[in-house]
Write a protein that holds these residues in place. Sequence first.
Motif, PDB file in Angstrom:
ATOM      1  N   ARG A  92       0.830  -1.285  -0.093  1.00  0.00           N
ATOM      2  CA  ARG A  92      -0.062  -0.160   0.024  1.00  0.00           C
ATOM      3  C   ARG A  92       0.837   1.426   0.173  1.00  0.00           C
ATOM      4  O   ARG A  92       0.670   2.222  -0.760  1.00  0.00           O
ATOM      5  CB  ARG A  92      -0.918  -0.125   1.164  1.00  0.00           C
ATOM      6  CG  ARG A  92      -2.106  -0.783   1.153  1.00  0.00           C
ATOM      7  CD  ARG A  92      -3.312  -0.535   2.049  1.00  0.00           C
ATOM      8  NE  ARG A  92      -2.702  -0.787   3.334  1.00  0.00           N
ATOM      9  CZ  ARG A  92      -3.130  -1.938   4.095  1.00  0.00           C
ATOM     10  NH1 ARG A  92      -3.926  -2.713   3.413  1.00  0.00           N
ATOM     11  NH2 ARG A  92      -2.618  -2.204   5.326  1.00  0.00           N
ATOM     12  N   MET A 104       2.658   1.847  -3.514  1.00  0.00           N
ATOM     13  CA  MET A 104       1.853   2.271  -4.511  1.00  0.00           C
ATOM     14  C   MET A 104       1.390   3.612  -4.249  1.00  0.00           C
ATOM     15  O   MET A 104       1.178   4.504  -5.189  1.00  0.00           O
ATOM     16  CB  MET A 104       0.540   1.338  -4.516  1.00  0.00           C
ATOM     17  CG  MET A 104       0.882  -0.138  -5.248  1.00  0.00           C
ATOM     18  SD  MET A 104      -0.430  -1.128  -5.566  1.00  0.00           S
ATOM     19  CE  MET A 104       0.141  -2.272  -6.649  1.00  0.00           C
ATOM     20  N   PHE A 144       4.075  -2.521  -9.993  1.00  0.00           N
ATOM     21  CA  PHE A 144       2.971  -2.883  -9.485  1.00  0.00           C
ATOM     22  C   PHE A 144       2.591  -4.198  -9.958  1.00  0.00           C
ATOM     23  O   PHE A 144       1.898  -4.903  -8.989  1.00  0.00           O
ATOM     24  CB  PHE A 144       1.935  -1.816 -10.082  1.00  0.00           C
ATOM     25  CG  PHE A 144       2.107  -0.530  -9.471  1.00  0.00           C
ATOM     26  CD1 PHE A 144       3.208   0.005  -8.414  1.00  0.00           C
ATOM     27  CD2 PHE A 144       1.285   0.599  -9.750  1.00  0.00           C
ATOM     28  CE1 PHE A 144       3.109   1.302  -7.983  1.00  0.00           C
ATOM     29  CE2 PHE A 144       1.403   1.877  -9.025  1.00  0.00           C
ATOM     30  CZ  PHE A 144       2.134   2.216  -8.516  1.00  0.00           C
ATOM     31  N   ILE A 203      -7.119  -3.501  -5.371  1.00  0.00           N
ATOM     32  CA  ILE A 203      -6.739  -3.111  -6.534  1.00  0.00           C
ATOM     33  C   ILE A 203      -7.475  -3.777  -7.652  1.00  0.00           C
ATOM     34  O   ILE A 203      -7.544  -3.012  -8.523  1.00  0.00           O
ATOM     35  CB  ILE A 203      -5.133  -3.843  -6.658  1.00  0.00           C
ATOM     36  CG1 ILE A 203      -4.040  -3.193  -5.636  1.00  0.00           C
ATOM     37  CG2 ILE A 203      -4.398  -3.366  -8.124  1.00  0.00           C
ATOM     38  CD1 ILE A 203      -2.952  -4.042  -5.323  1.00  0.00           C
ATOM     39  N   ARG A 260     -10.609  -1.384  -7.896  1.00  0.00           N
ATOM     40  CA  ARG A 260     -10.267   0.019  -8.440  1.00  0.00           C
ATOM     41  C   ARG A 260      -8.957   0.355  -8.564  1.00  0.00           C
ATOM     42  O   ARG A 260      -8.225   0.356  -7.317  1.00  0.00           O
ATOM     43  CB  ARG A 260     -10.871   0.991  -7.828  1.00  0.00           C
ATOM     44  CG  ARG A 260     -10.944   2.611  -8.298  1.00  0.00           C
ATOM     45  CD  ARG A 260     -11.723   3.326  -7.703  1.00  0.00           C
ATOM     46  NE  ARG A 260     -13.403   2.980  -7.947  1.00  0.00           N
ATOM     47  CZ  ARG A 260     -14.337   3.664  -7.738  1.00  0.00           C
ATOM     48  NH1 ARG A 260     -14.194   4.660  -6.862  1.00  0.00           N
ATOM     49  NH2 ARG A 260     -15.608   3.341  -7.857  1.00  0.00           N
ATOM     50  N   HIS A 261      -8.041   0.544  -9.465  1.00  0.00           N
ATOM     51  CA  HIS A 261      -6.905   1.060  -9.795  1.00  0.00           C
ATOM     52  C   HIS A 261      -6.710   2.012 -10.892  1.00  0.00           C
ATOM     53  O   HIS A 261      -7.383   1.502 -11.800  1.00  0.00           O
ATOM     54  CB  HIS A 261      -5.877  -0.012  -9.946  1.00  0.00           C
ATOM     55  CG  HIS A 261      -4.478   0.341  -9.646  1.00  0.00           C
ATOM     56  ND1 HIS A 261      -3.729   0.773 -10.585  1.00  0.00           N
ATOM     57  CD2 HIS A 261      -3.687   0.338  -8.682  1.00  0.00           C
ATOM     58  CE1 HIS A 261      -2.353   1.287  -9.966  1.00  0.00           C
ATOM     59  NE2 HIS A 261      -2.532   0.673  -8.786  1.00  0.00           N
ATOM     60  N   LYS A 262      -6.006   2.949 -11.057  1.00  0.00           N
ATOM     61  CA  LYS A 262      -5.916   3.904 -12.005  1.00  0.00           C
ATOM     62  C   LYS A 262      -5.282   3.374 -13.071  1.00  0.00           C
ATOM     63  O   LYS A 262      -5.321   3.796 -14.272  1.00  0.00           O
ATOM     64  CB  LYS A 262      -5.256   5.287 -11.439  1.00  0.00           C
ATOM     65  CG  LYS A 262      -3.791   5.254 -11.493  1.00  0.00           C
ATOM     66  CD  LYS A 262      -3.215   6.460 -11.133  1.00  0.00           C
ATOM     67  CE  LYS A 262      -1.826   6.487 -11.234  1.00  0.00           C
ATOM     68  NZ  LYS A 262      -1.199   7.826 -10.863  1.00  0.00           N
ATOM     69  N   GLN A 288      -4.977  -3.393 -12.814  1.00  0.00           N
ATOM     70  CA  GLN A 288      -6.379  -3.809 -12.371  1.00  0.00           C
ATOM     71  C   GLN A 288      -6.824  -5.186 -12.913  1.00  0.00           C
ATOM     72  O   GLN A 288      -7.026  -5.916 -12.097  1.00  0.00           O
ATOM     73  CB  GLN A 288      -7.428  -2.630 -12.402  1.00  0.00           C
ATOM     74  CG  GLN A 288      -8.776  -3.026 -11.848  1.00  0.00           C
ATOM     75  CD  GLN A 288      -9.716  -1.733 -12.243  1.00  0.00           C
ATOM     76  OE1 GLN A 288      -9.571  -0.983 -12.949  1.00  0.00           O
ATOM     77  NE2 GLN A 288     -10.969  -2.182 -11.951  1.00  0.00           N
TER      78      GLN A 288
END
Length: 434
Positions: A41, A44, A54, A76, A79-81, A86
């Motif tokens: 965490r 990231m 990642f 993750i 939701r992950h950018k 993801q």
Amino acid sequence: KDTHRPSAAHRRTYTSSAMADKGLLAFAVRMEGGELAGLVRSYMRDNPSRRAQFEALVHALHANSSPEALQVLLSIARRHKMSSVQRTAEALAQEVAEERGWSAEELADRTIPTAGFSDDGLLHVSYGPREFMGRLTPDFRIELADSAGKTLKSLPAARSGEDGDAVKAAKKQLTAARKEARAVLTLQSGRLYEAMCAGRTWPVPEWRRHLVAHPLVGRLVTRLVWLMTPAGGGEQVAFRPVEDGALLDADDGVVELSDEAVIRLAHGTLMGSREVAAWRSHLADYQVDPLFDQLTATAPQVETGASRVDDFSGRPTTALVLRRAATGRGYRHGQTVSGPWFVDYTKDFTSLGLTAVLGFSGADLPEGETRCTLGGLSFRRGHRETLPAEVPPVLLAECHADYRAVADAAADADPSRRGNENSRHSEHSGKAPA
């Protein structure tokens, strides 16, 4: 001031890549799960653009497979950018679930960390001769007390004769518990909200075992209204679990559950107006701070065959105002379509495979004071359009509430609109606007 000390940003600058040696992570995956979860965490958060690292870390979480590591993997996946990261996390989480004979949602339910809290709802911390207890506050802070019940701001220093290693271990336990409890609150609040939108149901025994009886999630359950549907169908009954284990309806009557019934989260679109009003009074009377609003959002009227909802389309705003309003409701900017240009904000509902899309006239990244106009609310599954009429009613109502909130923020930030409203107020009140 030591001018020669490197900055945090400088210390995170890699002079070369060790990706060829990422197999060394194999030596790290057997570390304590909570410690690994915390390190991932932190990494990231502090290194937001390192896709290759990642990818390696989500594999390390998968290989560790402790509840703490799996919860980070699931967060993750939810939701992950970075969409590629993801998707990798989703595939790995699904692999774990299938190995155990569960669905992805069952995996998420059955691996929620306890942050060290026992079944009695307390965190027990020991120095050996002395013991301390941690209780969870409504905002998920840990409040400490000694064996006599005296509240403490922090763990005390060791006394003469107490084992220094035991004291260090106790303080490390408390620090880890505080971080984990906050992480559980954030992730499980989001999961429960999505479960409401998706209409997820639980058999009563599983709901009791994995949610109500959990020392942390059980605290969240009491801040929500639930619906029970009897076995074989029949009239649904709304209730709320309270701290002593009873299940109360809006009028404080006791609700009994059979093991054959199914449970889901309540929503205003699933209840009549009188029942909604009764629950508002109940929550106010008991001074319950709802985990999230279940009673306000209403479904919009959607024409048959309409591809999107356009209630507020064309409302003027700025890219910066739009970003603040959309991200405040859990949306993130969509894919760029030409250089830094993008035209929508999106929110994923992973369990349904659906994405809500708030469109607008477009802006460059990073967003600034560029003028733009709000577009419509639409939905897609993957890259394929999904008609609003085909979206679950609760999800449609909640996303329309997001759409309305973003439109209201645009209106509040529009100087011409504020001026008109102030003029109307002045005409009615006989006073000049402030």
